[in-house]
Design a protein around this motif. Sequence first.
Motif, PDB file in Angstrom:
ATOM      1  N   SER A  31       0.826  -1.211   0.000  1.00 47.39           N
ATOM      2  CA  SER A  31       0.000   0.000   0.000  1.00 47.39           C
ATOM      3  C   SER A  31       0.861   1.262   0.000  1.00 47.39           C
ATOM      4  O   SER A  31       0.516   2.254  -0.649  1.00 47.39           O
ATOM      5  CB  SER A  31      -0.969   0.010   1.184  1.00 47.39           C
ATOM      6  N   ALA A  32       1.994   1.231   0.686  1.00 49.04           N
ATOM      7  CA  ALA A  32       2.882   2.402   0.678  1.00 49.04           C
ATOM      8  C   ALA A  32       3.443   2.641  -0.725  1.00 49.04           C
ATOM      9  O   ALA A  32       3.553   3.789  -1.168  1.00 49.04           O
ATOM     10  CB  ALA A  32       4.018   2.211   1.679  1.00 49.04           C
ATOM     11  N   ILE A  33       3.766   1.569  -1.430  1.00 44.83           N
ATOM     12  CA  ILE A  33       4.262   1.723  -2.801  1.00 44.83           C
ATOM     13  C   ILE A  33       3.156   2.252  -3.702  1.00 44.83           C
ATOM     14  O   ILE A  33       3.386   3.135  -4.532  1.00 44.83           O
ATOM     15  CB  ILE A  33       4.838   0.398  -3.337  1.00 44.83           C
ATOM     16  N   ALA A  34       1.939   1.743  -3.533  1.00 42.94           N
ATOM     17  CA  ALA A  34       0.804   2.227  -4.327  1.00 42.94           C
ATOM     18  C   ALA A  34       0.613   3.731  -4.108  1.00 42.94           C
ATOM     19  O   ALA A  34       0.368   4.485  -5.058  1.00 42.94           O
ATOM     20  CB  ALA A  34      -0.473   1.457  -3.971  1.00 42.94           C
ATOM     21  N   GLN A  35       0.752   4.188  -2.868  1.00 45.58           N
ATOM     22  CA  GLN A  35       0.644   5.619  -2.579  1.00 45.58           C
ATOM     23  C   GLN A  35       1.780   6.388  -3.240  1.00 45.58           C
ATOM     24  O   GLN A  35       1.577   7.473  -3.780  1.00 45.58           O
ATOM     25  CB  GLN A  35       0.645   5.863  -1.068  1.00 45.58           C
ATOM     26  N   THR A  36       2.980   5.821  -3.211  1.00 44.18           N
ATOM     27  CA  THR A  36       4.138   6.480  -3.809  1.00 44.18           C
ATOM     28  C   THR A  36       3.956   6.693  -5.308  1.00 44.18           C
ATOM     29  O   THR A  36       4.348   7.729  -5.838  1.00 44.18           O
ATOM     30  CB  THR A  36       5.424   5.660  -3.550  1.00 44.18           C
ATOM     31  N   ILE A  37       3.350   5.714  -5.990  1.00 42.01           N
ATOM     32  CA  ILE A  37       3.139   5.875  -7.432  1.00 42.01           C
ATOM     33  C   ILE A  37       1.882   6.677  -7.743  1.00 42.01           C
ATOM     34  O   ILE A  37       1.563   6.886  -8.910  1.00 42.01           O
ATOM     35  CB  ILE A  37       3.103   4.516  -8.180  1.00 42.01           C
ATOM     36  N   GLY A  38       1.182   7.133  -6.690  1.00 41.34           N
ATOM     37  CA  GLY A  38       0.032   8.010  -6.884  1.00 41.34           C
ATOM     38  C   GLY A  38      -1.274   7.295  -7.180  1.00 41.34           C
ATOM     39  O   GLY A  38      -2.197   7.899  -7.729  1.00 41.34           O
ATOM     40  N   ASN A  39      -1.386   6.027  -6.815  1.00 48.00           N
ATOM     41  CA  ASN A  39      -2.620   5.287  -7.041  1.00 48.00           C
ATOM     42  C   ASN A  39      -2.855   4.338  -5.869  1.00 48.00           C
ATOM     43  O   ASN A  39      -2.461   3.180  -5.904  1.00 48.00           O
ATOM     44  CB  ASN A  39      -2.557   4.521  -8.366  1.00 48.00           C
ATOM     45  N   GLU A  40      -3.525   4.851  -4.832  1.00 45.81           N
ATOM     46  CA  GLU A  40      -3.736   4.088  -3.605  1.00 45.81           C
ATOM     47  C   GLU A  40      -4.500   2.786  -3.840  1.00 45.81           C
ATOM     48  O   GLU A  40      -4.404   1.856  -3.053  1.00 45.81           O
ATOM     49  CB  GLU A  40      -4.485   4.938  -2.573  1.00 45.81           C
TER      50      GLU A  40
ATOM     51  N   HIS B 288      11.924  -8.757  -1.574  1.00 42.12           N
ATOM     52  CA  HIS B 288      11.809  -9.390  -0.261  1.00 42.12           C
ATOM     53  C   HIS B 288      11.569  -8.353   0.848  1.00 42.12           C
ATOM     54  O   HIS B 288      11.161  -8.721   1.947  1.00 42.12           O
ATOM     55  CB  HIS B 288      13.057 -10.242   0.057  1.00 42.12           C
ATOM     56  N   ARG B 289      11.781  -7.084   0.554  1.00 44.49           N
ATOM     57  CA  ARG B 289      11.603  -6.033   1.563  1.00 44.49           C
ATOM     58  C   ARG B 289      10.167  -5.537   1.653  1.00 44.49           C
ATOM     59  O   ARG B 289       9.894  -4.586   2.388  1.00 44.49           O
ATOM     60  CB  ARG B 289      12.550  -4.864   1.263  1.00 44.49           C
ATOM     61  N   ILE B 290       9.252  -6.178   0.932  1.00 45.43           N
ATOM     62  CA  ILE B 290       7.840  -5.790   0.977  1.00 45.43           C
ATOM     63  C   ILE B 290       7.118  -6.701   1.953  1.00 45.43           C
ATOM     64  O   ILE B 290       7.176  -7.928   1.842  1.00 45.43           O
ATOM     65  CB  ILE B 290       7.174  -5.899  -0.414  1.00 45.43           C
ATOM     66  N   VAL B 291       6.424  -6.110   2.902  1.00 50.29           N
ATOM     67  CA  VAL B 291       5.650  -6.859   3.896  1.00 50.29           C
ATOM     68  C   VAL B 291       4.204  -6.365   3.863  1.00 50.29           C
ATOM     69  O   VAL B 291       3.896  -5.357   3.231  1.00 50.29           O
ATOM     70  CB  VAL B 291       6.253  -6.695   5.314  1.00 50.29           C
ATOM     71  N   GLY B 292       3.333  -7.089   4.560  1.00 50.02           N
ATOM     72  CA  GLY B 292       1.938  -6.672   4.655  1.00 50.02           C
ATOM     73  C   GLY B 292       1.825  -5.362   5.415  1.00 50.02           C
ATOM     74  O   GLY B 292       2.742  -4.966   6.147  1.00 50.02           O
ATOM     75  N   ALA B 293       0.706  -4.688   5.256  1.00 52.22           N
ATOM     76  CA  ALA B 293       0.488  -3.398   5.927  1.00 52.22           C
ATOM     77  C   ALA B 293       0.632  -3.516   7.437  1.00 52.22           C
ATOM     78  O   ALA B 293       1.027  -2.572   8.108  1.00 52.22           O
ATOM     79  CB  ALA B 293      -0.891  -2.839   5.553  1.00 52.22           C
ATOM     80  N   ASN B 294       0.339  -4.715   7.978  1.00 56.65           N
ATOM     81  CA  ASN B 294       0.454  -4.933   9.426  1.00 56.65           C
ATOM     82  C   ASN B 294       1.845  -5.442   9.824  1.00 56.65           C
ATOM     83  O   ASN B 294       2.075  -5.820  10.961  1.00 56.65           O
ATOM     84  CB  ASN B 294      -0.618  -5.905   9.896  1.00 56.65           C
ATOM     85  N   GLY B 295       2.771  -5.493   8.870  1.00 55.19           N
ATOM     86  CA  GLY B 295       4.131  -5.929   9.148  1.00 55.19           C
ATOM     87  C   GLY B 295       4.357  -7.419   8.976  1.00 55.19           C
ATOM     88  O   GLY B 295       5.477  -7.903   9.154  1.00 55.19           O
ATOM     89  N   SER B 296       3.307  -8.167   8.624  1.00 54.13           N
ATOM     90  CA  SER B 296       3.447  -9.615   8.464  1.00 54.13           C
ATOM     91  C   SER B 296       4.139  -9.948   7.146  1.00 54.13           C
ATOM     92  O   SER B 296       4.082  -9.191   6.183  1.00 54.13           O
ATOM     93  CB  SER B 296       2.077 -10.289   8.511  1.00 54.13           C
ATOM     94  N   LEU B 297       4.786 -11.106   7.131  1.00 52.71           N
ATOM     95  CA  LEU B 297       5.415 -11.564   5.897  1.00 52.71           C
ATOM     96  C   LEU B 297       4.319 -11.999   4.929  1.00 52.71           C
ATOM     97  O   LEU B 297       3.406 -12.704   5.307  1.00 52.71           O
ATOM     98  CB  LEU B 297       6.357 -12.734   6.155  1.00 52.71           C
ATOM     99  N   THR B 298       4.446 -11.565   3.694  1.00 46.81           N
ATOM    100  CA  THR B 298       3.492 -11.943   2.658  1.00 46.81           C
ATOM    101  C   THR B 298       4.255 -12.613   1.531  1.00 46.81           C
ATOM    102  O   THR B 298       5.475 -12.711   1.588  1.00 46.81           O
ATOM    103  CB  THR B 298       2.734 -10.704   2.136  1.00 46.81           C
ATOM    104  N   GLY B 299       3.566 -13.043   0.514  1.00 42.04           N
ATOM    105  CA  GLY B 299       4.125 -13.838  -0.567  1.00 42.04           C
ATOM    106  C   GLY B 299       5.510 -13.447  -1.039  1.00 42.04           C
ATOM    107  O   GLY B 299       5.880 -12.281  -1.069  1.00 42.04           O
ATOM    108  N   TYR B 300       6.276 -14.473  -1.401  1.00 37.66           N
ATOM    109  CA  TYR B 300       7.610 -14.297  -1.974  1.00 37.66           C
ATOM    110  C   TYR B 300       7.847 -15.495  -2.872  1.00 37.66           C
ATOM    111  O   TYR B 300       7.714 -16.649  -2.432  1.00 37.66           O
ATOM    112  CB  TYR B 300       8.667 -14.210  -0.865  1.00 37.66           C
ATOM    113  N   ALA B 301       8.193 -15.228  -4.126  1.00 33.21           N
ATOM    114  CA  ALA B 301       8.355 -16.307  -5.103  1.00 33.21           C
ATOM    115  C   ALA B 301       9.374 -17.341  -4.648  1.00 33.21           C
ATOM    116  O   ALA B 301       9.244 -18.521  -4.954  1.00 33.21           O
ATOM    117  CB  ALA B 301       8.749 -15.737  -6.470  1.00 33.21           C
ATOM    118  N   GLY B 302      10.381 -16.931  -3.916  1.00 32.79           N
ATOM    119  CA  GLY B 302      11.406 -17.854  -3.434  1.00 32.79           C
ATOM    120  C   GLY B 302      11.006 -18.614  -2.183  1.00 32.79           C
ATOM    121  O   GLY B 302      11.765 -19.432  -1.689  1.00 32.79           O
ATOM    122  N   GLY B 303       9.824 -18.318  -1.642  1.00 39.82           N
ATOM    123  CA  GLY B 303       9.358 -18.959  -0.409  1.00 39.82           C
ATOM    124  C   GLY B 303       9.500 -18.013   0.775  1.00 39.82           C
ATOM    125  O   GLY B 303      10.475 -17.278   0.873  1.00 39.82           O
TER     126      GLY B 303
END
Length: 175
Positions: free
Chosen positions: A98-107, A129-144
């Motif tokens: 969500s922070a990235i979506a805000q950065t690109i101007g499309n929430e 790998h540095r992207i986490v859920g809005a609540n800080g939880s680990l979310t999907g990663y292609a490498g596991g």
Amino acid sequence: MKTLHKLDYPSPIGVLEIIGTEEAIHSIMFAEREVPLPAENKEEIPQVLWDCYRQLDEYFQGLRSEFSFPISMAGTSFQKSVWNILETIPYGATTSYSAIAQTIGNEKAVRAVGNANGKNRLSIVIPCHRIVGANGSLTGYAGGLWRKEWLLQHEKTHAAPKNIESEQNKSTGQG
């Protein structure tokens, strides 16, 4: 069409397959094999692949936080905009879709950001790998998720002491 070359790097969390041309690295992805494949004719592997290999090795040793070899990002303009933002996330830090979506101007583009993140072919270098859920939880990663957790812990371990030490040296005039 330019010749693609392959070189495996045996990281502590699995084999990374490096693919590139004489000009740039096109892909760094976890391979689903336990043992690296032997390098093709070593003399024919372009220097940029060896530079990538060396810099990945330095990263995994905790000696490198940024990469300097040329990369080639194949994707849509939206994907590239997301990947460019990923490159700005500091070593050892995290952010959310969500922070990235805000950065690109499309929430409302949170899912599109997630999809672009999943299409990243330059693992570690474009630090998805540095992207986490809005609540800080680990979310999907292609490498596991276990690899994502390892990478984040690795960066936190190696980022903090160097930064603290360099700040102490600056304040005491020893830097």
